[in-house]
Design an enzyme around this catalytic site. Structure first.
Site, short mmCIF file in Angstrom:
data_model
loop_
_atom_site.label_atom_id
_atom_site.label_comp_id
_atom_site.label_asym_id
_atom_site.label_seq_id
_atom_site.Cartn_x
_atom_site.Cartn_y
_atom_site.Cartn_z
N GLU A 31 19.97 -22.08 1.33
CA GLU A 31 19.59 -20.72 0.92
C GLU A 31 20.77 -19.75 1.12
OE1 GLU A 31 17.52 -19.35 -0.81
OE2 GLU A 31 17.43 -17.25 -0.22
N LYS A 57 14.85 -12.03 -12.75
CA LYS A 57 13.96 -12.05 -11.59
C LYS A 57 12.90 -13.13 -11.74
CE LYS A 57 12.47 -10.74 -7.63
NZ LYS A 57 13.21 -11.37 -6.52
N LYS A 69 22.37 -17.59 -1.90
CA LYS A 69 22.47 -16.12 -1.88
C LYS A 69 23.90 -15.71 -2.20
CE LYS A 69 19.31 -15.01 -2.28
NZ LYS A 69 18.15 -15.85 -2.27
N ASN A 75 -2.09 1.52 6.11
CA ASN A 75 -1.16 0.47 5.65
C ASN A 75 -0.92 -0.44 6.84
OD1 ASN A 75 -0.90 1.84 3.32
ND2 ASN A 75 1.28 2.34 3.55
N GLY A 76 -0.81 -1.75 6.57
CA GLY A 76 -0.56 -2.68 7.67
C GLY A 76 -1.78 -3.55 7.91
N CYS A 101 0.83 -1.20 0.00
CA CYS A 101 0.00 0.00 0.00
C CYS A 101 0.87 1.26 0.00
CB CYS A 101 -0.87 0.02 1.25
SG CYS A 101 -1.88 -1.44 1.42
N HIS A 127 30.74 -37.64 4.69
CA HIS A 127 30.62 -38.60 3.59
C HIS A 127 31.22 -38.05 2.29
CE1 HIS A 127 28.26 -41.25 6.08
NE2 HIS A 127 27.51 -40.21 6.44
N GLU A 151 24.86 -16.41 -5.88
CA GLU A 151 24.12 -15.58 -6.84
C GLU A 151 24.70 -14.18 -6.98
OE1 GLU A 151 19.47 -16.35 -7.28
OE2 GLU A 151 20.01 -15.85 -5.22
O1 M6R Z 1 9.48 -16.38 -8.62
P1 M6R Z 1 9.86 -17.68 -8.01
O2 M6R Z 1 9.78 -17.67 -6.53
O3 M6R Z 1 9.10 -18.84 -8.59
O4 M6R Z 1 11.37 -17.89 -8.44
C1 M6R Z 1 12.03 -19.09 -8.16
C2 M6R Z 1 13.52 -18.93 -8.40
O5 M6R Z 1 13.77 -18.64 -9.74
C3 M6R Z 1 14.11 -17.84 -7.51
O6 M6R Z 1 13.88 -18.09 -6.15
C4 M6R Z 1 15.63 -17.72 -7.74
O7 M6R Z 1 16.28 -18.86 -7.25
C5 M6R Z 1 16.15 -16.44 -7.11
N1 M6R Z 1 17.18 -15.91 -7.93
C6 M6R Z 1 16.65 -16.64 -5.72
O8 M6R Z 1 17.33 -15.56 -5.20
#
Ligand code: M6R
Length: 604
Positions: free
Chosen positions: A477, A599, A481, A100-101, A2, A500, A484
């Site tokens: 994750e 994205k 990160k 908002n909220g 919002c 292992h 990436e």
């Molecule tokens: O839009 P989505 O959540 O479906 O996207 C999935 C992946 O493509 C997304 O999480 C990707 O791994 C990102 N770059 C993670 O930072």
């Protein structure tokens, strides 16, 4: 999310409000509205859809007045319809407000107000405040707002106007609100971009601040009415910088948004007293015998966390696959299988195709999705929105924590419905979930320490991330990160698997990030740390506040606050996001648009 704009001064309020709302469009919304104080009283125009629909409606009946409030709504409680759009008014139409909220206790307030004869016109949580103001208003609008806010619980930035007063009053807790200072005019906005054409002198309001704005001045108090001093600052941001909220990158802004995103995801859905959650799903949990999680990347790791929770709390057998594998492995599906598709964008082709495959085989379906109106929302039977707001940084951060929170909600929902989760244990978990926004806020304060750790290790060629049970997805994750956005090679393993194979990698050049928060497998994780140390590896531990054992074993320790072990991933991933960010910045990487990534991945 919002957007809010408020204006009192000498200009045409409609123009200022529409212009300000346009500058907040980047935040995303699905309806919009304004209220202007005209010579004939307060006039409200609101429309579902884009601002152009609102502008068209206003064009037909121009509103003359130099005081008004405007809002773009990202629907949470109730669909994006005209009646649900803000502003909402008292029944006599003399007071209008925008919000908002989320008011978490709105249902109980609504029932009590209805019992006292109030008639509601929308499905929103916001409308309860209009009815409360009707009861508390006795001539002083600011006083009425303070008194009404005593009844509500939750996150809010609210702005209120009354047709008899040449002033607007406002308050905030959690959701942001900024005052813009002018000459003979003053402004309010949820974000600085809305103010930039008019003023660069702003006051960032703090939690608990209540403010009265007139043409001549600004008066700030706390919720008890005690005067509060806030410093006005001059912002020299460009429009682009303002859209980043003054942060150098969208990713960092989004990391810092996590406390209120969690508030959005969880706020209105927790029912601690009853030990239940209110998800508003049409799906009958008793019709589900097993779950197939279908997702990619970060959303995939959120799904893996979901698997642990669904099995632990709901005893619901759950399979987990990255979507690109799921669709081609001929999964065994029947009509009591629930395909759980998780996605920020709702457009990821692998996830969509995985879901379609499950549906072809007869599965039921549920989406855990951020982007409203996305393809996935139309293809699943039901959606649990995560309400994270638009995520612009390519590396997903706030959507991840919101997805984890949504997984916890779902696990409690199934657990209670299946009789696998005792009410007392559910209550304990829900109370802990309620604390999460504040706990994440505490973790964000650790940024200088994380920056120090980043400085120490940013030249490393490789990183290893380790975690057990619910912290295994956190390790995955964290590694994702880092690779990436810094382009440093990073691998993640369940800590017990290290011996292992990956243990062969360990030497004095390998930083090993270990998720070592308190929980049933804590001792075992300590043994894994010993194994790394014995081979000269450098250990960066994410540990629970107060743990005195860890500093004896790890070179670097980043503490996170204590929370229920099943929820620890939600606080623990935040330092890993910050670590990846700080390292990427030190290496001069393009944080928001890392190479080779998109994205939304709409190709196979
Ligand atoms: O839009 P989505 O959540 O479906 O996207 C999935 C992946 O493509 C997304 O999480 C990707 O791994 C990102 N770059 C993670 O930072």
């Amino acid at each position: 999310m919002c957007g809010i704009v408020g204006y009192v001064g000498f200009r045409n309020a409609t123009d200022v409000l529409l212009d300000g709302l346009r500058r907040l469009e980047y935040r995303g919304y699905d309806s919009a509205g304004i209220a202007v104080r005209t010579p004939e009283g307060l006039k409200v125009v609101k429309r579902s859809g884009k601002l152009s629909s609102l502008a068209e409606a206003v064009g037909k009946t121009p509103l003359q007045g130099a005081l008004g409030i405007g809002h773009t709504r990202w629907a949470t409680h109730g669909a994006p319809t005209d009646p649900n759009a803000h502003p909402h008014t008292t029944e006599d139409g003399r007071i209008a407000l925008i919000h908002n909220g989320i008011f978490e206790n709105y249902l109980e307030l609504k029932e009590a107000l209805q019992a006292r004869g109030h008639r509601f016109r929308s499905e929103t949580d916001t409308e309860v405040l209009a009815h409360l103001l009707e009861e508390t208003y006795r001539g002083d609008l600011l006083e009425a707002l303070r008194e009404a806010l005593k009844a509500v619980r939750g996150a809010y930035a609210v702005v209120v106007a009354h047709e008899d007063h040449e002033e607007i009053v406002a308050a905030r807790t959690v959701s942001p609100l900024v005052v813009g200072l002018g000459e003979g005019e003053n402004f309010l906005a949820s974000d600085v971009p809305a103010l930039l054409p008019y003023t660069r002198r702003v006051i960032f309001l703090h939690d608990g601040d209540v403010v009265r704005l007139t043409r001549e001045g600004v008066e700030i108090t706390d919720l008890e009415g005690r005067p509060v001093q806030r410093e006005a600052v001059e912002v020299d941001w460009t429009l682009e910088a303002a859209e980043k909220g003054g942060f150098p990158h969208y990713m960092l802004k989004e990391i810092y948004e996590q406390p209120w995103v969690l508030e959005n995801t969880l706020g209105g859905r927790l029912r601690e007293e009853e030990g239940t959650v209110e998800l508003g799903l049409a799906l009958d949990p008793r019709e589900v015998d097993r779950v197939h999680v279908i997702a990619c990347g970060t959303a995939g790791y959120a799904g893996l966390y979901g698997k642990y929770l669904l099995e632990t709390l709901a005893r619901l057998p759950t399979e987990w696959d990255v979507a690109s594998e799921y669709r081609y492995r001929d999964p065994v599906v029947d009509s009591r299988t629930l395909a759980l598709a998780i996605s920020q964008s709702g457009e990821t082709i692998d996830t969509l195709e995985g879901l379609r495959e499950a549906k072809r085989k007869g599965a039921r379906s549920l989406g855990v999705i951020n982007a409203k109106g996305s393809t996935l929302t139309r293809e699943v039977e039901d959606v649990l929105y995560i309400h994270a707001g638009p995520e612009i940084g390519v590396a997903s951060t706030k959507a991840y924590t919101a997805m984890l929170a949504a997984m916890a909600l779902l696990a409690v929902w199934f657990g209670r419905a299946r009789g696998a989760l005792a009410p007392e244990e559910a209550q304990r978990l829900l109370r802990e979930m309620r604390r999460l926004p504040r706990l994440v806020e505490e973790v964000l304060e650790k940024r200088p320490l994380v920056a120090h750790v980043a400085e120490k290790y940013h030249q490393a060629q490789d990183f290893l991330f380790l975690g057990r049970h619910v912290q295994a997805p956190t390790a995955y994750e964290g590694a994702l990160k880092l690779k990436e956005i810094s382009y440093i090679h990073a691998e993640a393993y369940p800590a017990g698997e290290m011996k292992h194979g990956p243990i062969a990698l360990i030497d004095e050049h390998l930083p090993v990030v270990v998720l070592a928060t308190k929980g049933p497998l804590y001792e075992k994780t300590l043994s894994n740390i010993q194994e790394v140390r014995a081979r000269g590896g450098k250990v960066i531990a994410i540990a629970t506040e107060g743990d005195e054992e860890i500093p004896r074993l790890a070179q670097d320790v980043i503490y996170v606050p204590e929370v229920h072990p099943l929820l620890a991933p939600i606080v623990s991933v935040v330092p890993l996001q910050l670590l990846a960010y700080e390292i990427a910045v030190l290496l001069g990487r393009d944080v928001d648009q890392p190479r080779n990534l998109a994205k939304s991945v709409t190709v196979e």
